[in-house]
Design a protein around this motif. Structure first.
Motif, PDB file in Angstrom:
ATOM      1  N   ASP A   1       6.947 -12.021 -10.074  1.00 23.83           N
ATOM      2  CA  ASP A   1       8.401 -11.832 -10.003  1.00 23.83           C
ATOM      3  C   ASP A   1       8.756 -10.351 -10.048  1.00 23.83           C
ATOM      4  O   ASP A   1       8.211  -9.586 -10.853  1.00 23.83           O
ATOM      5  N   SER A   2       9.678  -9.948  -9.189  1.00 19.16           N
ATOM      6  CA  SER A   2      10.097  -8.544  -9.128  1.00 19.16           C
ATOM      7  C   SER A   2      11.560  -8.471  -8.735  1.00 19.16           C
ATOM      8  O   SER A   2      12.010  -9.212  -7.863  1.00 19.16           O
ATOM      9  N   THR A   3      12.285  -7.573  -9.369  1.00 23.66           N
ATOM     10  CA  THR A   3      13.695  -7.381  -9.026  1.00 23.66           C
ATOM     11  C   THR A   3      13.899  -6.239  -8.044  1.00 23.66           C
ATOM     12  O   THR A   3      14.984  -6.108  -7.466  1.00 23.66           O
ATOM     13  N   ASP A   4      12.857  -5.415  -7.840  1.00 21.90           N
ATOM     14  CA  ASP A   4      13.023  -4.275  -6.932  1.00 21.90           C
ATOM     15  C   ASP A   4      12.103  -4.332  -5.713  1.00 21.90           C
ATOM     16  O   ASP A   4      12.324  -3.626  -4.738  1.00 21.90           O
ATOM     17  N   LEU A   5      11.037  -5.164  -5.750  1.00 22.97           N
ATOM     18  CA  LEU A   5      10.142  -5.368  -4.609  1.00 22.97           C
ATOM     19  C   LEU A   5       9.663  -4.056  -4.006  1.00 22.97           C
ATOM     20  O   LEU A   5       9.718  -3.839  -2.796  1.00 22.97           O
ATOM     21  N   THR A   6       9.162  -3.178  -4.860  1.00 26.02           N
ATOM     22  CA  THR A   6       8.688  -1.874  -4.403  1.00 26.02           C
ATOM     23  C   THR A   6       7.171  -1.840  -4.309  1.00 26.02           C
ATOM     24  O   THR A   6       6.466  -2.619  -4.948  1.00 26.02           O
ATOM     25  N   ILE A   7       6.642  -0.924  -3.513  1.00 22.27           N
ATOM     26  CA  ILE A   7       5.213  -0.653  -3.454  1.00 22.27           C
ATOM     27  C   ILE A   7       4.812   0.007  -4.762  1.00 22.27           C
ATOM     28  O   ILE A   7       5.535   0.844  -5.299  1.00 22.27           O
ATOM     29  N   ILE A   8       3.636  -0.359  -5.288  1.00 20.29           N
ATOM     30  CA  ILE A   8       3.215   0.223  -6.555  1.00 20.29           C
ATOM     31  C   ILE A   8       2.930   1.711  -6.401  1.00 20.29           C
ATOM     32  O   ILE A   8       2.505   2.180  -5.347  1.00 20.29           O
ATOM     33  N   ASP A   9       3.181   2.460  -7.471  1.00 21.95           N
ATOM     34  CA  ASP A   9       2.868   3.888  -7.496  1.00 21.95           C
ATOM     35  C   ASP A   9       1.359   4.090  -7.520  1.00 21.95           C
ATOM     36  O   ASP A   9       0.629   3.262  -8.071  1.00 21.95           O
ATOM     37  N   PRO A  10       0.878   5.181  -6.918  1.00 22.95           N
ATOM     38  CA  PRO A  10       1.609   6.277  -6.272  1.00 22.95           C
ATOM     39  C   PRO A  10       1.794   6.081  -4.774  1.00 22.95           C
ATOM     40  O   PRO A  10       1.894   7.057  -4.025  1.00 22.95           O
TER      41      PRO A  10
ATOM     42  N   GLY B   1      -0.130  17.796  -1.556  1.00 22.49           N
ATOM     43  CA  GLY B   1       0.309  18.673  -0.479  1.00 22.49           C
ATOM     44  C   GLY B   1      -0.693  19.756  -0.149  1.00 22.49           C
ATOM     45  O   GLY B   1      -0.898  20.106   1.021  1.00 22.49           O
ATOM     46  N   SER B   2      -1.351  20.281  -1.167  1.00 25.03           N
ATOM     47  CA  SER B   2      -2.331  21.335  -0.939  1.00 25.03           C
ATOM     48  C   SER B   2      -3.529  20.806  -0.168  1.00 25.03           C
ATOM     49  O   SER B   2      -4.045  21.477   0.735  1.00 25.03           O
ATOM     50  N   PHE B   3      -3.970  19.593  -0.499  1.00 22.58           N
ATOM     51  CA  PHE B   3      -5.095  18.990   0.204  1.00 22.58           C
ATOM     52  C   PHE B   3      -4.778  18.820   1.679  1.00 22.58           C
ATOM     53  O   PHE B   3      -5.605  19.108   2.545  1.00 22.58           O
TER      54      PHE B   3
ATOM     55  N   PRO C   1       4.342   5.173  -2.680  1.00 20.18           N
ATOM     56  CA  PRO C   1       5.433   5.854  -1.977  1.00 20.18           C
ATOM     57  C   PRO C   1       5.238   7.361  -1.839  1.00 20.18           C
ATOM     58  O   PRO C   1       5.490   7.938  -0.774  1.00 20.18           O
ATOM     59  N   ASP C   2       4.777   8.011  -2.920  1.00 17.72           N
ATOM     60  CA  ASP C   2       4.552   9.456  -2.852  1.00 17.72           C
ATOM     61  C   ASP C   2       3.436   9.800  -1.875  1.00 17.72           C
ATOM     62  O   ASP C   2       3.492  10.824  -1.180  1.00 17.72           O
ATOM     63  N   THR C   3       2.422   8.952  -1.816  1.00 17.24           N
ATOM     64  CA  THR C   3       1.321   9.209  -0.884  1.00 17.24           C
ATOM     65  C   THR C   3       1.794   9.108   0.555  1.00 17.24           C
ATOM     66  O   THR C   3       1.416   9.918   1.411  1.00 17.24           O
ATOM     67  N   ILE C   4       2.628   8.109   0.841  1.00 16.15           N
ATOM     68  CA  ILE C   4       3.190   7.986   2.195  1.00 16.15           C
ATOM     69  C   ILE C   4       3.956   9.247   2.555  1.00 16.15           C
ATOM     70  O   ILE C   4       3.786   9.815   3.639  1.00 16.15           O
ATOM     71  N   ARG C   5       4.817   9.699   1.642  1.00 17.16           N
ATOM     72  CA  ARG C   5       5.626  10.891   1.919  1.00 17.16           C
ATOM     73  C   ARG C   5       4.734  12.121   2.129  1.00 17.16           C
ATOM     74  O   ARG C   5       4.924  12.899   3.066  1.00 17.16           O
TER      75      ARG C   5
END
Length: 211
Positions: A61-70, A35-37, A72-76
């Motif tokens: 195989d994935s049960t949650d099919l999520t984007i790897i960290d970080p 956020g500071s950047f 999601p936080d970077t998108i936000r």
């Protein structure tokens, strides 16, 4: 199974951006924007590239099919601070519905990912977007399995969804003046498998970034 980094012959998205912009346009590499950047830099647009690790068969195989960290936080962090286009490099639809309201544009760029120049070509408007979704993109994994014709068919993006842009027109930013010769400063921020390209240009859109 493949792997990350430069293990095959091809062009990374970072290299493609460097070869697409003018030699006079600085491309600065950094890591892990926070956020500071974002607060202390005057950016007009950002390209956030996130995705999955390479895989094949059961390794993927994935049960949650999520984007790897970080990712999601970077998108936000980035898309809450500046207009952004998100490029998802994945082998299948993944969970993106929570982040869509933050995005100005969304590009599905499927694995395998060896030709980053193809991504830069359409982002900078040298070629138009023409692809259509080869499968339904779900809102949440709770909906799966879900196929066209199902009574509960309520996708985020339906089968065949896509945008066609005439390559003779400016890219997704809608810029109508591609002759502007002001110097553009592009920051490229890399973090593991994701990249963030930030354009500081006094409001000039992405399509005008090539001089």
């Amino acid at each position: 199974m493949g792997g990350s980094r430069n293990i095959t012959t091809g062009t990374t998205i970072l290299d493609a951006i460097k070869s697409t912009v003018a030699d006079s346009t600085p491309v600065i590499y950094s890591e892990n924007p926070d956020g500071s950047f974002m607060k202390h830099n005057d950016f007009s647009f950002a390209i956030v590239v996130v995705g999955e690790l390479p895989y094949s068969e059961t390794v993927g195989d994935s049960t949650d099919l999520t984007i790897i960290d970080p990712g999601p936080d970077t998108i936000r962090t980035v898309c809450s601070a500046v207009k952004c286009a998100v490029v998802i490099v994945s082998g299948r639809p993944v969970v993106i519905e929570p982040y869509v309201p933050l995005m100005e544009a969304l590009v599905a760029a499927w694995l395998p990912g060896t030709e980053g120049q193809g991504v830069a070509d359409v982002l900078f408007g040298d070629y138009g977007f023409t692809g259509k979704l080869p499968r339904t993109w779900f809102k949440s994994v709770d909906q799966l399995p879900m196929n066209v014709g199902d009574p509960h068919y309520d996708p985020l993006y339906p089968f065949g969804f896509g945008l066609t842009i005439n390559s003779s027109l400016p890219g997704f930013s809608g810029v109508d003046n591609l002759g502007d010769t002001k110097q553009r400063l592009i920051y490229v921020v890399m973090c593991s498998l994701l990249s963030l390209i930030l354009i500081n240009d006094l409001g000039i859109g992405l399509s005008a970034a090539r001089m």
